[in-house]
Design a protein around this motif. Structure first.
Motif, PDB file in Angstrom:
ATOM      1  N   SER A  53      11.682 -18.052   0.027  1.00  0.00           N
ATOM      2  CA  SER A  53      11.565 -17.265  -1.304  1.00  0.00           C
ATOM      3  C   SER A  53      12.917 -17.366  -2.362  1.00  0.00           C
ATOM      4  CB  SER A  53      11.223 -15.824  -1.095  1.00  0.00           C
ATOM      5  OG  SER A  53      11.249 -15.032  -2.140  1.00  0.00           O
ATOM      6  N   ILE A  54      12.698 -17.369  -3.567  1.00  0.00           N
ATOM      7  CA  ILE A  54      13.823 -17.638  -4.188  1.00  0.00           C
ATOM      8  C   ILE A  54      14.809 -16.341  -4.273  1.00  0.00           C
ATOM      9  CG2 ILE A  54      12.821 -16.223  -6.561  1.00  0.00           C
ATOM     10  CD1 ILE A  54      14.101 -18.690  -8.114  1.00  0.00           C
ATOM     11  N   ILE A  55      14.339 -15.295  -3.667  1.00  0.00           N
ATOM     12  CA  ILE A  55      15.007 -14.051  -3.707  1.00  0.00           C
ATOM     13  C   ILE A  55      15.687 -13.892  -2.140  1.00  0.00           C
ATOM     14  CG2 ILE A  55      13.392 -12.423  -2.780  1.00  0.00           C
ATOM     15  CD1 ILE A  55      14.654 -10.448  -4.966  1.00  0.00           C
ATOM     16  N   GLU A  56      15.346 -14.763  -1.206  1.00  0.00           N
ATOM     17  CA  GLU A  56      15.781 -14.918   0.047  1.00  0.00           C
ATOM     18  C   GLU A  56      17.409 -14.881   0.275  1.00  0.00           C
ATOM     19  OE1 GLU A  56      15.106 -16.968   4.586  1.00  0.00           O
ATOM     20  OE2 GLU A  56      13.555 -17.233   2.751  1.00  0.00           O
ATOM     21  N   PRO A  57      18.147 -15.745  -0.416  1.00  0.00           N
ATOM     22  CA  PRO A  57      19.374 -15.903  -0.368  1.00  0.00           C
ATOM     23  C   PRO A  57      20.285 -14.534  -0.731  1.00  0.00           C
ATOM     24  CG  PRO A  57      18.666 -17.835  -1.408  1.00  0.00           C
ATOM     25  CD  PRO A  57      17.674 -16.893  -1.270  1.00  0.00           C
ATOM     26  N   PHE A  58      19.645 -13.508  -1.323  1.00  0.00           N
ATOM     27  CA  PHE A  58      20.126 -12.319  -2.000  1.00  0.00           C
ATOM     28  C   PHE A  58      19.710 -11.166  -1.268  1.00  0.00           C
ATOM     29  CE2 PHE A  58      19.741 -15.476  -5.132  1.00  0.00           C
ATOM     30  CZ  PHE A  58      21.037 -15.777  -5.623  1.00  0.00           C
ATOM     31  N   HIS A  59      19.076 -11.284   0.123  1.00  0.00           N
ATOM     32  CA  HIS A  59      18.410 -10.257   0.656  1.00  0.00           C
ATOM     33  C   HIS A  59      19.682  -9.275   1.486  1.00  0.00           C
ATOM     34  CE1 HIS A  59      14.353 -11.913   2.058  1.00  0.00           C
ATOM     35  NE2 HIS A  59      14.339 -11.754   0.639  1.00  0.00           N
ATOM     36  N   ARG A  60      20.843  -9.894   1.636  1.00  0.00           N
ATOM     37  CA  ARG A  60      21.571  -8.962   2.307  1.00  0.00           C
ATOM     38  C   ARG A  60      22.434  -8.170   1.018  1.00  0.00           C
ATOM     39  NH1 ARG A  60      27.017  -9.101   2.077  1.00  0.00           N
ATOM     40  NH2 ARG A  60      27.014 -11.296   1.042  1.00  0.00           N
ATOM     41  N   ILE A  61      22.543  -8.750   0.134  1.00  0.00           N
ATOM     42  CA  ILE A  61      23.267  -7.902  -1.194  1.00  0.00           C
ATOM     43  C   ILE A  61      22.050  -6.626  -1.549  1.00  0.00           C
ATOM     44  CG2 ILE A  61      23.867  -7.729  -3.469  1.00  0.00           C
ATOM     45  CD1 ILE A  61      24.672 -10.725  -3.101  1.00  0.00           C
ATOM     46  N   ILE A  62      20.832  -6.939  -1.564  1.00  0.00           N
ATOM     47  CA  ILE A  62      19.811  -5.907  -2.071  1.00  0.00           C
ATOM     48  C   ILE A  62      19.647  -4.828  -0.895  1.00  0.00           C
ATOM     49  CG2 ILE A  62      17.434  -5.592  -2.636  1.00  0.00           C
ATOM     50  CD1 ILE A  62      17.352  -8.637  -3.611  1.00  0.00           C
ATOM     51  N   ASP A  63      19.846  -5.512   0.450  1.00  0.00           N
ATOM     52  CA  ASP A  63      19.599  -4.371   1.682  1.00  0.00           C
ATOM     53  C   ASP A  63      20.591  -3.487   1.682  1.00  0.00           C
ATOM     54  OD1 ASP A  63      17.289  -5.993   2.026  1.00  0.00           O
ATOM     55  OD2 ASP A  63      18.297  -6.823   4.000  1.00  0.00           O
ATOM     56  N   GLU A  64      22.084  -4.112   1.508  1.00  0.00           N
ATOM     57  CA  GLU A  64      23.182  -3.123   1.398  1.00  0.00           C
ATOM     58  C   GLU A  64      23.211  -2.108   0.374  1.00  0.00           C
ATOM     59  OE1 GLU A  64      26.562  -5.757   1.460  1.00  0.00           O
ATOM     60  OE2 GLU A  64      26.291  -6.268   3.673  1.00  0.00           O
ATOM     61  N   ALA A  65      22.620  -2.550  -0.948  1.00  0.00           N
ATOM     62  CA  ALA A  65      22.649  -1.661  -1.985  1.00  0.00           C
ATOM     63  C   ALA A  65      21.851  -0.427  -1.648  1.00  0.00           C
ATOM     64  CB  ALA A  65      22.450  -2.498  -3.202  1.00  0.00           C
ATOM     65  N   ILE A  66      20.617  -1.032  -1.318  1.00  0.00           N
ATOM     66  CA  ILE A  66      19.531   0.260  -1.026  1.00  0.00           C
ATOM     67  C   ILE A  66      19.730   0.937   0.217  1.00  0.00           C
ATOM     68  CG2 ILE A  66      17.040   0.448  -0.597  1.00  0.00           C
ATOM     69  CD1 ILE A  66      16.382  -2.001  -2.199  1.00  0.00           C
ATOM     70  N   GLU A  67      20.514   0.411   1.053  1.00  0.00           N
ATOM     71  CA  GLU A  67      20.620   1.108   2.330  1.00  0.00           C
ATOM     72  C   GLU A  67      21.845   2.315   1.882  1.00  0.00           C
ATOM     73  OE1 GLU A  67      20.615   2.300   6.341  1.00  0.00           O
ATOM     74  OE2 GLU A  67      19.637   0.453   5.734  1.00  0.00           O
ATOM     75  N   GLU A  68      22.594   1.996   1.052  1.00  0.00           N
ATOM     76  CA  GLU A  68      23.639   2.969   0.430  1.00  0.00           C
ATOM     77  C   GLU A  68      23.174   3.924  -0.207  1.00  0.00           C
ATOM     78  OE1 GLU A  68      27.924   2.821  -1.785  1.00  0.00           O
ATOM     79  OE2 GLU A  68      27.073   0.982  -1.251  1.00  0.00           O
ATOM     80  N   ASN A  69      22.013   3.443  -1.129  1.00  0.00           N
ATOM     81  CA  ASN A  69      21.470   4.486  -2.154  1.00  0.00           C
ATOM     82  C   ASN A  69      19.966   3.847  -2.240  1.00  0.00           C
ATOM     83  OD1 ASN A  69      20.819   6.132  -3.834  1.00  0.00           O
ATOM     84  ND2 ASN A  69      22.004   5.342  -5.897  1.00  0.00           N
ATOM     85  N   PRO A  70      19.249   4.515  -1.447  1.00  0.00           N
ATOM     86  CA  PRO A  70      17.664   4.111  -1.613  1.00  0.00           C
ATOM     87  C   PRO A  70      17.317   4.170  -3.214  1.00  0.00           C
ATOM     88  CG  PRO A  70      18.069   5.676  -0.033  1.00  0.00           C
ATOM     89  CD  PRO A  70      19.061   5.830  -0.703  1.00  0.00           C
ATOM     90  N   TYR A  71      17.742   4.928  -4.038  1.00  0.00           N
ATOM     91  CA  TYR A  71      17.218   4.890  -5.544  1.00  0.00           C
ATOM     92  C   TYR A  71      18.178   4.294  -6.396  1.00  0.00           C
ATOM     93  CZ  TYR A  71      14.101   8.117  -3.349  1.00  0.00           C
ATOM     94  OH  TYR A  71      13.122   8.882  -2.669  1.00  0.00           O
TER      95      TYR A  71
END
Length: 426
Positions: A53-71
């Motif tokens: 997926s085109i977004i796969e290389p950015f999974h870690r950044i997105i996961d950390e941001a949502i883990e810190e603040n789900p909203y």
């Protein structure tokens, strides 16, 4: 026509019943070669290579941001990803973020329960710049939280030096009236030092632990949840207590610590969410399992500075000057500083207390001269310049010695005599 997977199962059933590959191929309408594939054990088990997926290389950044603040704001997150060369659109980001958000929100958290008296957790809260004691200073909150009862201790300071950390520990033990068997820290330098890849306890903290009877422990790397209790309480302190006092024009550390102590008493009387008992009730259960607090056994953890007394009878520390008795001019004295309130004591080499005062603000170039020290300096100056009386010769031996001295003659020569001697020598 049935699916390939179905044909495979039919082919295997027919083979089990004794049919030949040729008969099976005729019944299924496929070639003999395909029947041989169907009958292989590993047929159909190969996993298809998924398209990245085109977004796969950015999974870690997105996961950390949502883990810190789900909203977290996805528009801002999208702009951040674009700066890092994300080539996808907003829709695929929303779809992926929705799934991660659901996992974070619904994720079951296993509550780690410490046994009574076993562990406390320590951390700092940086509170920004405040008007403390009439001037803007950085404010910090030292927090120690007991693992079983969740009973907290908070002490506000204007620095995070080693002596401050150690003094705050002693204040916490006095507050609890007991000492936990273990205390958990992160990698702060006042607790742990990294020497060649190996972590060792800061010698100052280790000395305190030995004297007071607790074991220092270090959080696992990249596992901040191991001290999540104290971090959650720090968040509560920031959102519940600090807004009550931060609007004031000015305050003192003593007033601030008095108010937080009253606030802690109210917090301890409240019921803990999910436990149905108060912190005070849990602490009553926990305290008998903690180590005994013996104030007399606590070491002197004040900051120690060695200074030389100048010819003016003064010591210079952080651009400010302080006087001591003139008898100690030229000697080394020891200044012991309480870095919580900056109260200071000065001791001689014989461990005699010479002076006791509060340090002036660093860099103000103040001069703190006591009247009695000025008087002692004047007396010493007079004594050193007073003429020494000549000894009157006594009868007998002393008189005879005086006569011999008078009889001794010293020849006085003209300097030209020495010039002649130099010429003769050459």
């Amino acid at each position: 026509m049935c699916r390939k997977e179905d044909r495979m199962h039919i082919a295997r059933i027919l083979a089990t019943d004794g049919h030949s590959q040729k008969d099976i191929a005729a019944k299924l309408g496929v070639s003999d070669r395909m029947v041989r594939k169907y009958l292989k054990e590993d047929f159909g088990t190969r996993v298809r290579k998924k398209r990245r997926s085109i977004i796969e290389p950015f999974h870690r950044i997105i996961d950390e941001a949502i883990e810190e603040n789900p909203y977290t704001n996805l528009v801002l997150l999208y702009e951040r990803l674009k700066r890092q060369r994300y080539g996808g659109g907003m829709t695929i980001l929303r779809d992926y973020a929705r799934g991660i958000r659901e996992k974070v929100i619904t994720k079951a958290v296993l509550r780690f329960e410490s046994e009574p008296g076993r562990q406390a957790q320590v951390d700092w809260k940086e509170c920004g710049s405040w008007c403390i004691d009439g001037r803007m200073q950085k404010l910090y909150a030292f927090v120690m939280l007991l693992g079983y009862s969740r009973q907290p201790f908070v002490l506000f300071t204007t620095n995070m030096r080693l002596s401050t950390v150690l003094l705050a520990h002693l204040a916490a033990f006095a507050w609890f009236g007991a000492v936990p068997r273990e205390i958990l820290y992160d990698n702060m330098k006042t607790a742990w030092l990294n020497q060649g890849g190996s972590w060792i306890v800061n010698p100052g903290l280790l000395s305190l632990a030995s004297a007071c009877g607790f074991t220092p422990l270090r959080c696992k790397v990249r596992r901040p949840q191991t001290k999540g209790k104290v971090e959650r309480f720090i968040g509560y302190l920031a959102h519940n207590f600090l807004p009550r006092v931060e609007s004031r024009a000015g305050t003192t550390l003593e007033e601030l610590n008095g108010e937080v102590a009253d606030w802690l008493k109210r917090v301890n009387a409240q019921q803990i969410s999910g436990i149905r008992s108060t912190r005070a009730e849990r602490f009553a259960e926990e305290k008998p399992y903690m180590n005994q607090w013996v104030p007399e056994a606590a070491p002197d953890v004040r900051e120690t500075v060695g200074l030389v007394v100048s010819r003016e009878g003064q010591m210079t520390y952080q651009t400010n000057r302080y006087s001591v008795p003139a008898d100690y001019i030229g000697q080394m004295v020891t200044m012991k500083i309480n870095t919580l309130n900056y109260h200071c004591q000065v001791f001689s080499r014989e461990n005699l207390l010479l002076r006791e005062f509060t340090l002036s603000v660093k860099g103000t170039r103040e001069v703190n001269i006591r009247k009695e020290d000025s008087e002692s300096l004047i007396e010493r100056w007079k004594a050193e310049r007073r003429p020494v009386p000549q000894k009157v010769p006594q009868e007998g031996e002393d008189l005879q010695l005086s006569d011999e001295l008078r009889a001794t003659s010293v020849e006085t020569r003209n300097p030209a005599c020495y010039d002649k001697l130099v010429g003769a020598a050459s």
